[in-house]
Scaffold this motif. Structure first.
Motif, PDB file in Angstrom:
ATOM      1  N   HIS A  67       0.729  -1.264   0.001  1.00 22.24           N
ATOM      2  CA  HIS A  67       0.041  -0.037   0.038  1.00 22.24           C
ATOM      3  C   HIS A  67       0.828   1.157   0.072  1.00 22.24           C
ATOM      4  O   HIS A  67       1.473   1.506   0.953  1.00 22.24           O
ATOM      5  N   HIS A  69       1.502   5.352  -2.031  1.00 23.45           N
ATOM      6  CA  HIS A  69       0.827   6.459  -2.940  1.00 23.45           C
ATOM      7  C   HIS A  69       2.338   7.090  -3.487  1.00 23.45           C
ATOM      8  O   HIS A  69       2.757   8.067  -2.975  1.00 23.45           O
ATOM      9  N   HIS A 213      -8.971   2.090   1.397  1.00 23.84           N
ATOM     10  CA  HIS A 213      -8.639   2.269   2.929  1.00 23.84           C
ATOM     11  C   HIS A 213      -9.907   1.730   3.278  1.00 23.84           C
ATOM     12  O   HIS A 213     -11.076   2.225   3.091  1.00 23.84           O
ATOM     13  N   HIS A 248      -4.840  -1.072   5.759  1.00 29.51           N
ATOM     14  CA  HIS A 248      -5.229  -0.650   7.165  1.00 29.51           C
ATOM     15  C   HIS A 248      -5.949  -1.700   8.062  1.00 29.51           C
ATOM     16  O   HIS A 248      -5.337  -2.257   9.034  1.00 29.51           O
ATOM     17  N   ASP A 299       2.509   3.117   3.105  1.00 27.62           N
ATOM     18  CA  ASP A 299       1.674   4.163   2.714  1.00 27.62           C
ATOM     19  C   ASP A 299       2.490   5.242   2.170  1.00 27.62           C
ATOM     20  O   ASP A 299       3.626   5.078   1.734  1.00 27.62           O
TER      21      ASP A 299
HETATM   22 ZN    ZN Z   1      -3.382   5.221   1.769  1.00 26.34          ZN
END
Ligand code: ZN
Length: 422
Positions: A67, A69, A213, A248, A299
């Motif tokens: 996960h 970005h 998420h 998460h 993340d």
């Molecule tokens: Zn995220």
């Protein structure tokens, strides 16, 4: 221990002299032969035309960041010391100013960082993902890309979904198959049940993953709790399936964990982001006990600080220990390799015949890595900067700490200029 004979004549190159982290998460003395991007043999090689010297190294599967970005490197260090809701608002305000070419640059910097810290594959969601895709293609890394969906902002839902479908179809199996795509509703707080249902159906029709998420914050959990049902509320959307990669799941209760397990949902655990944003601690031990496929993610660099999966592995292990629970080093390593690859639908994450040659060499001849247990050193002592060599599909992206396909200095210079002008 030698457990297989390597037919090096069939190989393009052989990684020799190292200790291999085998699929059973034990270290074994072996050489690894690679041909056409695939691991062809694991064993002992007498000779080979081309060799990569792995002396003093652990040869292990490249890490899979489940996960992230990537373009969020653009906002590293922005919006600090805020709790989740305030942080999200601050970030969205800044993201409104980010252009497609900014996304390309941010993603390129993230790729440099990932190559240097041992990640070979990752799940990536952001905006302007066509521009991230071109950066990732240049880097040689393997990515599963989603263009995020948040409802509203003046764009009708059907137009938004048509645009995402065009992206998914255009970029799936792009860059010699190294880039694939997925649908990416932001979260059940920012997408309606209708949008979640439509995106789930589109992922089924296009046979791609869907990521979101899920149960990240207490507030989101309470929104879903209105009918006292949590994940049961989402069953009618079709979202809960083996195609779902949920990020998460910090607020998953026992019933949610059973639902995740029953539907074969994979969960990306992001321990550093969760701690930094103060959202809580995911029930990792309980999820593993219920056989949920738990993976590890960093993340984005804004909530996670870095893309270093070694830091995330260590933090994941420490969080479990902090709760007074048992941590098995093999489980942590599996989460960052085998489980991540499975979640992304990749035949990777294991040093095994027939698997993709997404491989890293960790240089163990370092003062902080000498000790009684090399697996413990990988989890508790190593950092991403101990990765010496990295390859994806047999293509060497970094050799002896030198990145091969990207001009690292140039990217950093351009990035610094962008930060100065922002
Ligand atoms: Zn995220």
């Amino acid at each position: 221990m030698i457990w297989n004979l390597c037919k090096s004549a069939m190989s393009e190159f052989v990684i020799t002299g190292g200790y291999v982290l085998a699929p059973d998460m034990k270290l074994k003395r072996a050489d690894v032969a690679v041909s056409s991007g695939i691991i062809t043999q694991v064993g002992e090689c007498q000779s080979a035309e081309q060799t990569i010297d792995a002396k003093n190294c652990i040869v292990m599967p490249g890490l899979v960041n489940a996960h992230t970005h990537t373009p969020m490197t653009l906002l590293r260090g922005a919006c600090e010391n805020l709790m989740f809701e305030q942080w999200q608002e601050c970030i969205w305000n800044r993201e409104a100013k980010i252009t497609p070419s900014d996304v390309h640059l941010g993603s390129l910097l993230a790729c440099v960082e990932m190559i240097k810290t041992g990640t070979t594959g990752f799940a990536d969601v952001y905006i302007h993902m066509d521009h991230a895709a071109s950066a990732i293609k240049k880097s040689g890394l393997r990515g599963v890309l989603g263009w995020g969906v948040i409802e509203g902002f003046g764009e009708p839902l059907h137009e938004k979904l048509a645009h995402r479908r065009a992206f998914v179809r255009q970029y799936n199996n792009w860059a010699d198959g190294r880039i694939t795509t997925m649908y990416a509703p932001h979260s059940p707080s920012t997408c309606s049940m209708e949008a979640l249902g439509l995106l789930s159906r589109m992922s089924e029709e296009d046979n791609v993953l869907v990521t979101t998420h899920l149960l990240e914050t207490r507030k989101e959990a309470e929104t879903l709790k209105k009918d006292n049902c949590h994940l049961r509320c989402l069953k009618d959307t079709g979202l809960l399936s083996g195609r779902l990669l949920a990020a998460h799941s910090v607020w998953a209760n026992n019933e949610d964990i059973r639902i995740l397990s029953q539907h074969g949902v994979s969960v990306a655990h992001n321990p550093i982001s969760n701690m930094k944003l103060g959202v809580g601690t995911a029930p990792v031990t309980a999820m593993l006990r219920e056989h949920v496929n738990v993976c590890i993610g960093t993340d984005g660099a804004a909530p996670g600080g870095s893309m270093d999966m070694f830091a995330s592995m260590r933090t994941a292990a420490l969080l479990i220990r902090d709760r007074g629970q048992d941590t098995h080093l093999q489980d942590i390593l599996k989460m960052a390799t085998v489980n991540g690859a499975a979640a992304l639908g990749l035949l990777a994450g294991q040093i095994k015949k027939g698997f993709l040659a997404d491989i890293i060499l960790v240089d163990m001849k370092k003062p902080h890595l000498l000790g009684h247990d090399p697996l413990s050193a990988l989890v508790y002592s190593a950092t991403g900067s101990d990765v010496k060599t990295s390859m994806v599909g047999g293509e060497v992206l970094m050799e002896d700490y030198r990145i091969k396909k990207i001009d690292e200095e140039n990217v950093m210079e351009r990035f610094q200029k962008w930060i100065d002008d922002f």
